[in-house]
Design a protein around this motif. Structure first.
Motif, PDB file in Angstrom:
ATOM      1  N   ILE A  15      -1.888  16.972  -2.232  1.00 12.43           N
ATOM      2  CA  ILE A  15      -2.550  15.836  -2.888  1.00 12.43           C
ATOM      3  C   ILE A  15      -2.513  14.590  -1.996  1.00 12.43           C
ATOM      4  O   ILE A  15      -3.250  13.637  -2.215  1.00 12.43           O
ATOM      5  CB  ILE A  15      -1.887  15.561  -4.268  1.00 12.43           C
ATOM      6  N   LEU A  16      -1.666  14.622  -0.987  1.00  7.65           N
ATOM      7  CA  LEU A  16      -1.460  13.430  -0.162  1.00  7.65           C
ATOM      8  C   LEU A  16      -2.755  12.830   0.416  1.00  7.65           C
ATOM      9  O   LEU A  16      -2.952  11.612   0.348  1.00  7.65           O
ATOM     10  CB  LEU A  16      -0.457  13.743   0.959  1.00  7.65           C
ATOM     11  N   PRO A  17      -3.673  13.654   0.973  1.00  8.55           N
ATOM     12  CA  PRO A  17      -4.921  13.056   1.487  1.00  8.55           C
ATOM     13  C   PRO A  17      -5.676  12.279   0.410  1.00  8.55           C
ATOM     14  O   PRO A  17      -6.299  11.255   0.701  1.00  8.55           O
ATOM     15  CB  PRO A  17      -5.740  14.271   1.934  1.00  8.55           C
ATOM     16  N   TYR A  18      -5.613  12.762  -0.825  1.00  9.24           N
ATOM     17  CA  TYR A  18      -6.334  12.090  -1.905  1.00  9.24           C
ATOM     18  C   TYR A  18      -5.615  10.802  -2.307  1.00  9.24           C
ATOM     19  O   TYR A  18      -6.246   9.836  -2.720  1.00  9.24           O
ATOM     20  CB  TYR A  18      -6.477  13.025  -3.108  1.00  9.24           C
ATOM     21  N   VAL A  19      -4.298  10.800  -2.202  1.00 10.98           N
ATOM     22  CA  VAL A  19      -3.542   9.571  -2.444  1.00 10.98           C
ATOM     23  C   VAL A  19      -3.982   8.509  -1.431  1.00 10.98           C
ATOM     24  O   VAL A  19      -4.248   7.356  -1.784  1.00 10.98           O
ATOM     25  CB  VAL A  19      -2.015   9.810  -2.331  1.00 10.98           C
ATOM     26  N   VAL A  20      -4.084   8.940  -0.175  1.00 10.03           N
ATOM     27  CA  VAL A  20      -4.454   7.993   0.882  1.00 10.03           C
ATOM     28  C   VAL A  20      -5.863   7.455   0.645  1.00 10.03           C
ATOM     29  O   VAL A  20      -6.094   6.248   0.707  1.00 10.03           O
ATOM     30  CB  VAL A  20      -4.357   8.663   2.277  1.00 10.03           C
ATOM     31  N   SER A  21      -6.828   8.358   0.332  1.00  9.31           N
ATOM     32  CA  SER A  21      -8.178   7.814   0.143  1.00  9.31           C
ATOM     33  C   SER A  21      -8.268   6.961  -1.110  1.00  9.31           C
ATOM     34  O   SER A  21      -8.977   5.949  -1.112  1.00  9.31           O
ATOM     35  CB  SER A  21      -9.269   8.888   0.172  1.00  9.31           C
ATOM     36  N   GLY A  22      -7.565   7.345  -2.168  1.00 10.64           N
ATOM     37  CA  GLY A  22      -7.556   6.511  -3.367  1.00 10.64           C
ATOM     38  C   GLY A  22      -7.008   5.127  -3.063  1.00 10.64           C
ATOM     39  O   GLY A  22      -7.558   4.103  -3.486  1.00 10.64           O
ATOM     40  N   TYR A  23      -5.929   5.096  -2.283  1.00  7.66           N
ATOM     41  CA  TYR A  23      -5.333   3.815  -1.900  1.00  7.66           C
ATOM     42  C   TYR A  23      -6.315   3.002  -1.062  1.00  7.66           C
ATOM     43  O   TYR A  23      -6.503   1.804  -1.287  1.00  7.66           O
ATOM     44  CB  TYR A  23      -4.043   4.062  -1.110  1.00  7.66           C
ATOM     45  N   ALA A  24      -6.975   3.687  -0.111  1.00  7.27           N
ATOM     46  CA  ALA A  24      -7.893   2.978   0.782  1.00  7.27           C
ATOM     47  C   ALA A  24      -9.060   2.369   0.010  1.00  7.27           C
ATOM     48  O   ALA A  24      -9.436   1.213   0.250  1.00  7.27           O
ATOM     49  CB  ALA A  24      -8.415   3.935   1.857  1.00  7.27           C
ATOM     50  N   PHE A  25      -9.616   3.133  -0.926  1.00  8.29           N
ATOM     51  CA  PHE A  25     -10.703   2.606  -1.753  1.00  8.29           C
ATOM     52  C   PHE A  25     -10.252   1.347  -2.490  1.00  8.29           C
ATOM     53  O   PHE A  25     -10.929   0.320  -2.472  1.00  8.29           O
ATOM     54  CB  PHE A  25     -11.141   3.653  -2.784  1.00  8.29           C
ATOM     55  N   ALA A  26      -9.113   1.449  -3.161  1.00  7.30           N
ATOM     56  CA  ALA A  26      -8.626   0.314  -3.948  1.00  7.30           C
ATOM     57  C   ALA A  26      -8.325  -0.868  -3.035  1.00  7.30           C
ATOM     58  O   ALA A  26      -8.602  -2.025  -3.376  1.00  7.30           O
ATOM     59  CB  ALA A  26      -7.382   0.725  -4.736  1.00  7.30           C
ATOM     60  N   PHE A  27      -7.778  -0.599  -1.857  1.00  7.01           N
ATOM     61  CA  PHE A  27      -7.433  -1.652  -0.907  1.00  7.01           C
ATOM     62  C   PHE A  27      -8.681  -2.440  -0.490  1.00  7.01           C
ATOM     63  O   PHE A  27      -8.722  -3.662  -0.573  1.00  7.01           O
ATOM     64  CB  PHE A  27      -6.753  -1.034   0.324  1.00  7.01           C
ATOM     65  N   VAL A  28      -9.698  -1.707  -0.063  1.00  8.40           N
ATOM     66  CA  VAL A  28     -10.922  -2.362   0.414  1.00  8.40           C
ATOM     67  C   VAL A  28     -11.572  -3.185  -0.689  1.00  8.40           C
ATOM     68  O   VAL A  28     -11.988  -4.330  -0.478  1.00  8.40           O
ATOM     69  CB  VAL A  28     -11.913  -1.304   0.939  1.00  8.40           C
ATOM     70  N   LEU A  29     -11.653  -2.615  -1.878  1.00 12.33           N
ATOM     71  CA  LEU A  29     -12.332  -3.335  -2.952  1.00 12.33           C
ATOM     72  C   LEU A  29     -11.535  -4.555  -3.377  1.00 12.33           C
ATOM     73  O   LEU A  29     -12.100  -5.600  -3.690  1.00 12.33           O
ATOM     74  CB  LEU A  29     -12.598  -2.390  -4.117  1.00 12.33           C
ATOM     75  N   SER A  30     -10.223  -4.432  -3.386  1.00 11.85           N
ATOM     76  CA  SER A  30      -9.395  -5.583  -3.739  1.00 11.85           C
ATOM     77  C   SER A  30      -9.563  -6.699  -2.702  1.00 11.85           C
ATOM     78  O   SER A  30      -9.639  -7.875  -3.042  1.00 11.85           O
ATOM     79  CB  SER A  30      -7.928  -5.167  -3.838  1.00 11.85           C
ATOM     80  N   LEU A  31      -9.622  -6.296  -1.440  1.00 12.34           N
ATOM     81  CA  LEU A  31      -9.783  -7.276  -0.362  1.00 12.34           C
ATOM     82  C   LEU A  31     -11.057  -8.088  -0.554  1.00 12.34           C
ATOM     83  O   LEU A  31     -11.102  -9.281  -0.263  1.00 12.34           O
ATOM     84  CB  LEU A  31      -9.856  -6.508   0.969  1.00 12.34           C
ATOM     85  N   ASN A  32     -12.107  -7.445  -1.052  1.00 17.91           N
ATOM     86  CA  ASN A  32     -13.412  -8.080  -1.169  1.00 17.91           C
ATOM     87  C   ASN A  32     -13.652  -8.734  -2.520  1.00 17.91           C
ATOM     88  O   ASN A  32     -14.656  -9.402  -2.706  1.00 17.91           O
ATOM     89  CB  ASN A  32     -14.508  -7.034  -0.931  1.00 17.91           C
ATOM     90  N   GLU A  33     -12.768  -8.499  -3.478  1.00 20.69           N
ATOM     91  CA  GLU A  33     -13.056  -8.892  -4.844  1.00 20.69           C
ATOM     92  C   GLU A  33     -12.967 -10.411  -5.022  1.00 20.69           C
ATOM     93  O   GLU A  33     -12.070 -11.057  -4.511  1.00 20.69           O
ATOM     94  CB  GLU A  33     -12.086  -8.190  -5.793  1.00 20.69           C
ATOM     95  N   TYR A  34     -13.914 -10.956  -5.791  1.00 19.89           N
ATOM     96  CA  TYR A  34     -13.910 -12.398  -5.994  1.00 19.89           C
ATOM     97  C   TYR A  34     -13.554 -12.818  -7.420  1.00 19.89           C
ATOM     98  O   TYR A  34     -12.597 -13.542  -7.641  1.00 19.89           O
ATOM     99  CB  TYR A  34     -15.284 -12.975  -5.625  1.00 19.89           C
ATOM    100  N   VAL A  71      -2.139  -9.447  -8.878  1.00 20.91           N
ATOM    101  CA  VAL A  71      -1.812  -8.085  -8.444  1.00 20.91           C
ATOM    102  C   VAL A  71      -2.038  -7.101  -9.591  1.00 20.91           C
ATOM    103  O   VAL A  71      -2.696  -6.064  -9.429  1.00 20.91           O
ATOM    104  CB  VAL A  71      -0.351  -8.004  -7.948  1.00 20.91           C
ATOM    105  N   ILE A  72      -1.506  -7.447 -10.770  1.00 24.21           N
ATOM    106  CA  ILE A  72      -1.683  -6.561 -11.924  1.00 24.21           C
ATOM    107  C   ILE A  72      -3.163  -6.464 -12.292  1.00 24.21           C
ATOM    108  O   ILE A  72      -3.683  -5.369 -12.547  1.00 24.21           O
ATOM    109  CB  ILE A  72      -0.843  -7.064 -13.115  1.00 24.21           C
ATOM    110  N   ALA A  73      -3.844  -7.617 -12.296  1.00 22.01           N
ATOM    111  CA  ALA A  73      -5.258  -7.614 -12.673  1.00 22.01           C
ATOM    112  C   ALA A  73      -6.069  -6.701 -11.748  1.00 22.01           C
ATOM    113  O   ALA A  73      -6.866  -5.883 -12.207  1.00 22.01           O
ATOM    114  CB  ALA A  73      -5.813  -9.039 -12.646  1.00 22.01           C
ATOM    115  N   HIS A  74      -5.829  -6.832 -10.444  1.00 21.09           N
ATOM    116  CA  HIS A  74      -6.575  -5.988  -9.508  1.00 21.09           C
ATOM    117  C   HIS A  74      -6.182  -4.526  -9.640  1.00 21.09           C
ATOM    118  O   HIS A  74      -7.031  -3.636  -9.534  1.00 21.09           O
ATOM    119  CB  HIS A  74      -6.337  -6.464  -8.061  1.00 21.09           C
ATOM    120  N   ALA A  75      -4.910  -4.260  -9.856  1.00 22.41           N
ATOM    121  CA  ALA A  75      -4.468  -2.867 -10.001  1.00 22.41           C
ATOM    122  C   ALA A  75      -5.167  -2.205 -11.189  1.00 22.41           C
ATOM    123  O   ALA A  75      -5.620  -1.062 -11.099  1.00 22.41           O
ATOM    124  CB  ALA A  75      -2.958  -2.802 -10.167  1.00 22.41           C
ATOM    125  N   ILE A  76      -5.253  -2.924 -12.301  1.00 25.33           N
ATOM    126  CA  ILE A  76      -5.919  -2.359 -13.485  1.00 25.33           C
ATOM    127  C   ILE A  76      -7.416  -2.238 -13.233  1.00 25.33           C
ATOM    128  O   ILE A  76      -8.045  -1.236 -13.562  1.00 25.33           O
ATOM    129  CB  ILE A  76      -5.665  -3.250 -14.725  1.00 25.33           C
TER     130      ILE A  76
END
Lengths: 325, 283, 265
Positions: free
Chosen positions: C181-200, C132-137
């Motif tokens: 700023i809320l819309p940008y929080v949501v898109s930032g979260y979504a970007f990180a979510f998708v990439l984390s889901l796919n990360e190997y 979790v920490i590794a992906h967050a960073i």
């Protein structure tokens, strides 16, 4: 900004007027507490507020960009100051409707601000700033985004609103017509200094220096020389009175105070180089021995002259000002 | 609201947590890795603290040299092919209606975010004998019998271009969108054909961006790890694969760390070069 | 002619981008356990397999949990930093912004190996939260960039206007800055979510020997031969990824976001 000394009496409408970069917006932002003066003090009703944070100053301010909150409706914007002061929903709603009526937008409370026209946004910004009956009403170039016609109408409306409420108001503008229309007192600024503070008519009629004379309306600035005791204007002796001990000065005479006559040995002479017929007024551009002079007449008083004619210039000493700075 | 320097602990509070996280979990791991690269390998499996340069000396072996040369060659090939496809593509979508742009951007972002595993699997299926593209060619009568196109160099190259091309497009996109359309219009009124205007006005105006994109795509390709394994043979392994292999399967952490440090230095040098080139071209 | 040529070019690139996905989608509908295309028969069996087979299901849950939590942590790191950089004059804090962008720019194997040595040295290797920490960073870049863009798009006179109406710093943040700023929080979260889901690779190097995320599971399964389940998982990933970006595009200004994301140099 240096050495600005300014006092605004209660209930007055004051315009800070000057070219961009003259410090007028900085002065307004200091009054609002958005910028801090390095030295000096600002006080309202005798209370020193120089170090008081903005949110405790009880102001109403209209920003140049209007700064309407895009995430709130018209009503939400106007009620903002009331909401954070903890007023009840009913109190907010009735005050919002009252203000919307004041700015001639009754029933607009639920609309999103993005759906408003420029003039309507302007009115919302004004209503929002007045919501808590502030002790000072500040406006930074409030009408600059509007087109010319609407701007003139809003100037009149803003002045009437201020007189109705009797609220002390300071407006920053670079538009001298706007200042003349609205203000009790016009303050002309340049390079961070106050050049003149007076009523609109006095500023127009009795400018204290060439900058003010030229900035307010248009004017002819003509060098005055001296020949013994007499003043010399455009190569002819003149009845203009030079102050004692001054060898060089400038005469400021408004275009409408330059009268074109037949050439005469007593008067300065000039050649007409261009005639601009604006319908409501006619401008004559003249070359008086290398000095450009502009004269304006009404169509009814139009002299029968054309480009290339030699004319005499009658400059009324009673309607012109001798500037020694 | 006036921006002013933060004063006192309270105003610094917001930066403390992020700063701490980034320091502890990025700087420190990175430092640990650099440290380990100087450690001595213990034949039993682990490593002991030391200061030896043996791990870096191994760079001089022909084996490492081959892997490095192949990695760089592959990355250059991927970057160049991606750029050649991406430049006209980005130019065309940047001039399309906004709604069309959004659809393409969603598609590109989706592919870019897609796991390397999935991309590798998809291409290996597409290039396979049973489900692959050769079946289509057989059906069209262009080929006698279906055949497998994986593993092989062209499969690795195709897969990596598939991944790097969207990246290149997204790096190019902002400059292409901001490019003043009246530039080409002016060229057209002066007698240039659309194609000529593209080559004589658009590309020269964007040369800084093009170089930057090439280098960014190169670094991106250098990091590819799974595609060479899924679509290629062991001879197609890159530095990234070798690093993982050494770290996890050969248990040679110090050597893996040394290679990673080397990779960082190459990447950083290239990023610096990009900025430098950008400044020089602008000047 | 000109138009035809550009349409043809776009179509060819489109086919290149779509081809592998089309084939994988076709394969996922095969009735029998083979990788035929066009599919033989039609079955949703392999999609059900992801949820029915305990191994695949466990990997799915692990992936989703990792993505949900690491993206949240990434936002929690990025939001105060981006706010601070916008609110205060602090050139020294730019260092943290640079640090936030670095892991994403460098080849991922570097971050992965850095974390491997770090967790191994500190003795936490294999714990679920280390990933979790590794992906967050690793993915903090995405919320950091979207939020920095978001803050820069807030007209500062809005906060000044709020102050003139009596709002103190905290009230300004709560009533003006946060909603904007809320819309940008949501898109930032979504970007990180998708990439984390796919990360190997980062996931593999931190927790790969102890547990499996979906990408790890697919890769491991690849070694033992191909099954249509892998195709079904791929289709699922493509669908989720495209859906998330579609939502970002629907509720945010994607072209503007891309303009900011790509110019990070």
């Amino acid at each position: 900004m240096n050495d600005v000394d300014l006092e605004v009496p209660n209930g007055r409408f004051v315009c800070l007027l000057g070219p961009s970069g003259c410090g007028k917006t900085t002065l307004l932002r200091m009054i609002a507490g958005l910028d801090l003066p390095t030295t000096g003090t600002i006080s309202i009703d005798g209370e020193d507020i120089t170090r008081l944070p903005t949110h405790k100053r009880n102001l109403g301010m209209v920003f140049q960009s209007l700064a309407l909150f895009p995430h709130l409706t018209v009503g939400g914007n106007i009620a903002y100051a009331l909401r954070i002061r903890g007023l009840s929903r009913e109190e907010q709603a009735s005050r919002v409707e009252e203000l919307l009526t004041l700015v001639h937008l009754p029933g607009y409370g639920d609309r999103p601000v993005s759906k408003l026209s420029g003039g309507q946004r302007q009115r919302v910004a004004i209503a929002r700033a007045l919501a808590v009956s502030p002790r000072l009403f500040l406006l930074d170039e409030p009408l600059s985004a509007l087109d010319a016609k609407l701007r003139e109408a809003m100037q009149v409306e803003l002045r009437q609103l201020q007189q109705q409420l009797g609220i002390t108001t300071i407006v920053v503008t670079h538009d001298q017509r706007e200042a003349m229309t609205m203000a009790d007192t016009v303050i002309v600024m340049q390079s961070g200094e106050i050049r003149q503070a007076a009523s609109p008519v006095e500023i127009y009629r009795k400018p204290t220096d060439a900058f003010v004379a030229d900035f307010i309306g248009s004017t002819n600035l003509i060098d005055i020389g001296r020949d013994g005791d007499r003043a010399v204007l455009l190569g002819r002796p003149s009845a203009v009175v030079m102050p004692y001990g001054v060898s060089k000065a400038t005469l400021s005479v408004r275009p409408e105070d330059v009268e074109l006559t037949a050439p005469s040995p007593d008067l300065p002479e000039a050649t007409i180089t261009f005639v601009r017929d604006l319908g409501g007024a006619i401008e004559f551009f003249l070359d008086a021995g290398g000095t450009q002079v502009v004269a304006v007449t009404s169509p009814r008083a139009r002299p029968q002259v054309t480009v290339g004619d030699r004319v005499g210039l009658r400059l009324d000493p009673a309607r012109s000002v001798v500037l020694t700075r | 609201m006036r921006r002013e320097p933060a004063r006192g602990l309270l105003q610094h509070l917001p930066v403390i947590f992020p700063g701490l996280m980034l320091t502890v979990f990025f700087i420190v791991p990175f430092g640990t890795m650099v440290m380990v690269s100087f450690f001595r390998r213990q034949p039993g499996g682990f490593y002991v603290p030391d200061f030896v340069l043996a791990n870096y000396a191994r760079f001089l072996t022909p084996f490492f040299g081959n892997v490095l040369a192949f990695s760089l060659y592959l990355a250059v090939a991927v970057a160049v092919v991606s750029l050649v496809i991406a430049v006209p593509f980005t130019y065309l979508i940047a001039r399309a209606p906004r709604q069309t742009q959004v659809i393409w951007l969603v598609a590109l972002l989706s592919i870019l975010s897609l796991s390397e595993v999935i991309i590798g699997f998809a291409w290996s299926t597409l290039l396979s004998r049973t489900a692959g593209i050769t079946n289509l060619l057989v059906w069209l009568g262009l080929m006698g019998a279906p055949q497998a196109l994986v593993p092989g160099f062209s499969a690795v190259l195709t897969g990596m271009v598939y991944q790097a091309m969207p990246y290149a497009v997204l790096v190019l996109y902002p400059s292409m969108v901001r490019l003043d359309p009246t530039l080409t219009e002016a060229a057209r009124t002066l007698g240039a054909s659309p194609l000529k205007a593209f080559f004589t006005v658009v590309l020269p105006a964007l040369r800084t961006t093009l170089i930057a994109t090439l280098i960014m795509a190169f670094i991106f390709a250098l990091g590819s790890y799974l595609l060479p394994q899924i679509l290629g043979r062991p001879s197609h392994w890159t530095l990234s694969v070798l690093i993982t292999d050494q770290a996890l399967y050969q248990s040679n952490m110090p050597f893996a760390a040394a290679m990673a440090v080397f990779l960082v230095l190459v990447s950083l040098a290239l990023v610096t070069l990009t900025m430098f080139a950008g400044k020089k071209l602008e000047a | 002619m000109d138009r035809l040529f550009s349409r043809l070019y776009l179509a060819l690139v489109g086919i290149f981008l779509a081809a592998p996905i089309v084939v994988v989608t076709g394969v996922s509908f095969n009735e029998k356990q083979n990788l035929a295309f066009p599919p033989q028969g039609f079955s949703l069996h392999w999609f059900a397999e992801i949820f029915v087979n305990p191994e695949w299901f466990r990997a799915l849950i692990a992936s989703v949990l990792l993505a949900v939590t690491s993206a949240a942590l990434a936002v929690v790191i990025a939001l105060p930093l981006a706010w601070f950089l916008w609110r205060r004059i602090a050139p020294w804090a730019q260092v943290f912004q640079l640090l936030g962008v670095a892991p994403f720019t460098l080849p991922p194997v570097i971050t992965a190996l850095g974390f491997l040595t770090f967790w191994a040295t500190s003795g936490f290797y294999g714990q679920a939260w280390t990933a979790v920490i590794a992906h967050a960073i690793f993915f903090v870049t995405l919320p950091l960039v979207t939020l920095t863009l978001g803050f820069s798009s807030i007209d500062r006179s809005l906060t000044e206007a709020a102050a003139t109406m009596g709002a103190d710093d905290r009230t300004v943040f709560r009533t003006v800055v946060l909603p904007l700023i809320l819309p940008y929080v949501v898109s930032g979260y979504a970007f990180a979510f998708v990439l984390s889901l796919n990360e190997y690779i980062v996931a593999y190097m931190t927790i790969g020997f102890v547990r499996e995320t979906l990408p790890i599971k697919v890769f491991n399964a690849l070694r033992y031969g191909y099954t249509p389940t892998m195709a079904a998982v791929s289709v699922l990933f493509v669908a989720v990824t495209a859906a998330v970006f579609g939502l970002i595009a629907r509720f945010g200004d994607l072209p503007r976001l891309m303009g900011a994301l790509s110019s990070k140099d």
